[in-house]
Design an enzyme around this catalytic site. Structure first.
Site, short mmCIF file in Angstrom:
data_model
loop_
_atom_site.label_atom_id
_atom_site.label_comp_id
_atom_site.label_asym_id
_atom_site.label_seq_id
_atom_site.Cartn_x
_atom_site.Cartn_y
_atom_site.Cartn_z
N ARG A 17 24.91 33.14 27.31
CA ARG A 17 25.64 33.66 28.47
C ARG A 17 24.78 34.70 29.16
O ARG A 17 24.36 35.67 28.53
CB ARG A 17 26.96 34.27 28.01
CG ARG A 17 27.68 34.99 29.12
CD ARG A 17 29.04 35.56 28.74
NE ARG A 17 29.57 36.24 29.90
CZ ARG A 17 29.89 37.53 29.94
NH1 ARG A 17 29.80 38.29 28.88
NH2 ARG A 17 30.32 38.06 31.08
N HIS A 34 27.88 40.55 37.32
CA HIS A 34 27.94 41.52 36.22
C HIS A 34 27.43 42.85 36.80
O HIS A 34 26.43 43.40 36.35
CB HIS A 34 27.10 41.03 35.04
CG HIS A 34 27.46 41.67 33.71
ND1 HIS A 34 27.72 40.93 32.57
CD2 HIS A 34 27.59 42.96 33.34
CE1 HIS A 34 27.98 41.75 31.57
NE2 HIS A 34 27.91 42.99 32.00
N GLU A 59 34.32 41.67 33.56
CA GLU A 59 35.04 42.94 33.47
C GLU A 59 35.28 43.62 34.82
O GLU A 59 34.76 44.70 35.10
CB GLU A 59 34.29 43.91 32.54
CG GLU A 59 34.04 43.35 31.15
CD GLU A 59 33.47 44.39 30.18
OE1 GLU A 59 33.10 45.48 30.64
OE2 GLU A 59 33.42 44.12 28.98
N ASN A 87 36.28 40.10 26.41
CA ASN A 87 35.31 41.02 25.80
C ASN A 87 36.08 42.03 24.97
O ASN A 87 36.93 42.75 25.51
CB ASN A 87 34.49 41.76 26.87
CG ASN A 87 33.55 40.84 27.61
OD1 ASN A 87 33.42 39.66 27.27
ND2 ASN A 87 32.88 41.37 28.62
N TYR A 105 35.78 45.15 22.19
CA TYR A 105 34.98 46.13 21.45
C TYR A 105 35.83 47.04 20.57
O TYR A 105 35.44 47.36 19.46
CB TYR A 105 34.15 46.98 22.42
CG TYR A 105 33.02 46.19 23.04
CD1 TYR A 105 31.80 46.07 22.39
CD2 TYR A 105 33.17 45.54 24.26
CE1 TYR A 105 30.76 45.33 22.94
CE2 TYR A 105 32.14 44.80 24.81
CZ TYR A 105 30.93 44.70 24.14
OH TYR A 105 29.90 43.96 24.68
N GLU A 140 32.15 38.56 24.78
CA GLU A 140 31.38 39.69 24.26
C GLU A 140 32.13 40.32 23.09
O GLU A 140 33.35 40.45 23.14
CB GLU A 140 31.16 40.79 25.31
CG GLU A 140 30.14 40.48 26.35
CD GLU A 140 29.96 41.61 27.36
OE1 GLU A 140 30.05 42.80 26.97
OE2 GLU A 140 29.75 41.29 28.54
C1 BGC Z 1 29.65 45.03 29.32
C2 BGC Z 1 28.18 45.07 28.91
C3 BGC Z 1 27.91 46.33 28.12
C4 BGC Z 1 28.76 46.29 26.87
C5 BGC Z 1 28.58 47.48 25.95
C6 BGC Z 1 30.59 45.51 28.28
O1 BGC Z 1 31.49 46.38 28.88
O2 BGC Z 1 29.99 43.79 29.83
O3 BGC Z 1 27.40 44.98 30.06
O4 BGC Z 1 26.57 46.51 27.82
O5 BGC Z 1 30.11 46.24 27.22
O6 BGC Z 1 28.95 48.66 26.57
#
Ligand code: BGC
Length: 450
Positions: free
Chosen positions: A77, A121, A166, A294, A296, A354
């Protein structure tokens, strides 16, 4: 020890973005982007870092694709730089920019790696920012034009498209907190920008359908499952508003054709009327083929009557482990949010586009990079993906962030997310981290042992 195996057609990938890796910021006719302007403005990016050279991927795509092949990726991607293709955002396309991506895609296909291409992006052409950027409704129209050009040029060789990465971050970090380009601090502007980003997504999807291409198109959202800090009514309410703010503000328009009513009322009352044309919501909510997620971390939310605008704070969990970004490691959140999205918003196929973690990686004396903490993080999250699959969620693939260490936006090169270590000081040497070898095994076995 439990062994988990993924569905046979499960897609294994890694992800990047143009400004974070390409470099060549003013080469072969490329126009200036808002990230060029922002990073060249003193005080905006940690250490004064810029993406001028980044990982020099523009000149090293061949080597990078061969590393992807070595890892065994099914799919890669990446995003296109709009100003590389249209230096002024609109008007005459730049053939050299288009050719760079054509060559990259050819290299990928020769290595049997499927491209998944993101149109935006975050590197808007600066000349469109000069016209107001995403606050200007016309930019949505320019985006659809750009999308149309790209679909015509690359639509026969790419069959997975993502309109935006995002849009929450593009709108709110770009126009409200100002941590990202274009660095504006205006809550009203951020809500307008969010609407035009969504509108531009819808217009681009419509363009894709008009062209009758046979691939699939979707959008990628950053999501944070949200939990109240206590079970008080106030914290519960604050968590609901936070959920609308971060998740619902995009999920609801895309899948239900409306904005979360309570939050819309707050914005309209405190910021002023949000200009939404009648037909906009139908354009935004037309059918897409898949949703990219995405993930995290999560948010723990507390009521705070003294807070600005939305009256909440996010709080830390002091018992948890954190990544180098200061983000709580909370794998269960991935499972929770996949379920919520599937039950509340859409039964469409989902991709994790992600997921990953920054840690302070170093080259050790044996010349390798032993990033055991990252491997742990990845393992725990794949366990949750497996749980989601077993619960019947249509999860089709998993792209970790990122293929290689890169320009981490306002943090410059100080944070490393890659599976490949970039030795910036030593001619950009690439070193596969232990996580890359670990991932190689996961892909080979289509699964892992927990
Ligand atoms: C984004 C990336 C970024 C990653 C880590 C995401 O919000 O799509 O571009 O590097 O998180 O912060």
């Amino acid at each position: 020890m439990e062994k988990i195996v993924f569905p046979e057609d499960f897609v294994w990938g890694l992800a990047t973005a143009s400004y974070q890796i390409e470099g060549a910021y003013a080469e072969d006719g490329k126009g200036e982007s808002i990230w060029d302007r922002f990073s060249h403005t003193p005080g905006k990016v940690f250490n004064g870092d810029t993406g001028d050279v980044a990982c020099d991927h523009y000149h090293r795509s061949k080597e990078d694709v061969s590393l992807m092949k070595e890892i065994g990726l099914d799919s890669y991607r990446f995003s296109l730089s709009w100003p590389r293709i249209l230096p002024n955002g609109t008007g005459q396309p730049n053939q050299a920019g288009i050719d760079f991506y054509k060559k990259l895609i050819e290299q990928l296909l020769n290595a049997s790696i499927d491209p998944m291409v993101t149109l935006y992006h975050w590197d808007l052409p600066q000349s469109l920012q000069d016209k107001g950027g995403w606050v200007n409704r016309d930019v949505a129209k320019y985006f659809a034009e750009y999308a149309g050009i790209v679909f015509q040029e690359l639509g026969d060789v790419v069959d997975k498209w993502i309109t935006h990465n995002e849009p929450w971050v593009a709108a709110f970090n770009g126009y409200s907190s100002g941590e990202h380009a274009p660095g504006i601090r205006d809550n009203y502007a951020s809500v307008q920008a969010a609407h035009h980003l969504l509108l531009s997504h819808g217009l681009a999807v419509a363009r894709y359908r008009e062209l009758g291409l046979s691939g699939e198109i979707g959008i990628t959202l950053n999501v944070n499952p949200t939990y109240p800090a206590t079970d008080s009514k106030e914290d519960q309410k604050a968590a609901d508003i936070y959920d609308d703010y971060i998740n619902g503000w995009f999920l609801e328009p895309l899948f239900k054709g409306s904005y979360p009513q309570e939050l819309l009322a707050i914005y309209q009352q405190k910021l002023g009327p949000i200009p939404i044309d009648q037909e906009d919501m139908a354009v935004i909510s037309q059918e897409i083929d898949f949703l990219g997620i995405n993930y995290y971390s999560r948010a723990i939310v507390k009521d705070n009557p003294a807070a600005e605008l939305l009256k909440f704070d996010t709080v830390a969990n002091k018992d948890a482990k954190y990544t180098a970004m200061g983000w709580e490691i909370y794998p269960e959140g991935l499972y929770d949010i996949l379920l919520i999205i599937n039950q509340k918003y859409t039964a469409k196929p989902l991709f994790i586009t992600e997921n990953g973690a920054a840690f302070p990686d170093q080259i050790s004396t044996d010349g390798r990079v032993h990033d055991q903490e990252r491997i742990e993080y990845l393992r725990q999250h794949l366990e949750m993906a497996d749980r989601a699959l077993k619960a019947g969620i249509p999860l089709k693939g998993y792209y970790f962030w990122s293929l290689m260490d890169n320009f981490e936006w306002a943090y410059g090169y100080s944070k490393r997310f890659g599976f490949i270590f970039i030795d910036y000081a030593n001619q950009q040497k690439r070193i596969l981290k232990d996580s890359a070898y670990w991932y190689q095994d996961v892909i080979k076995n289509n699964g892992l042992t927990l």
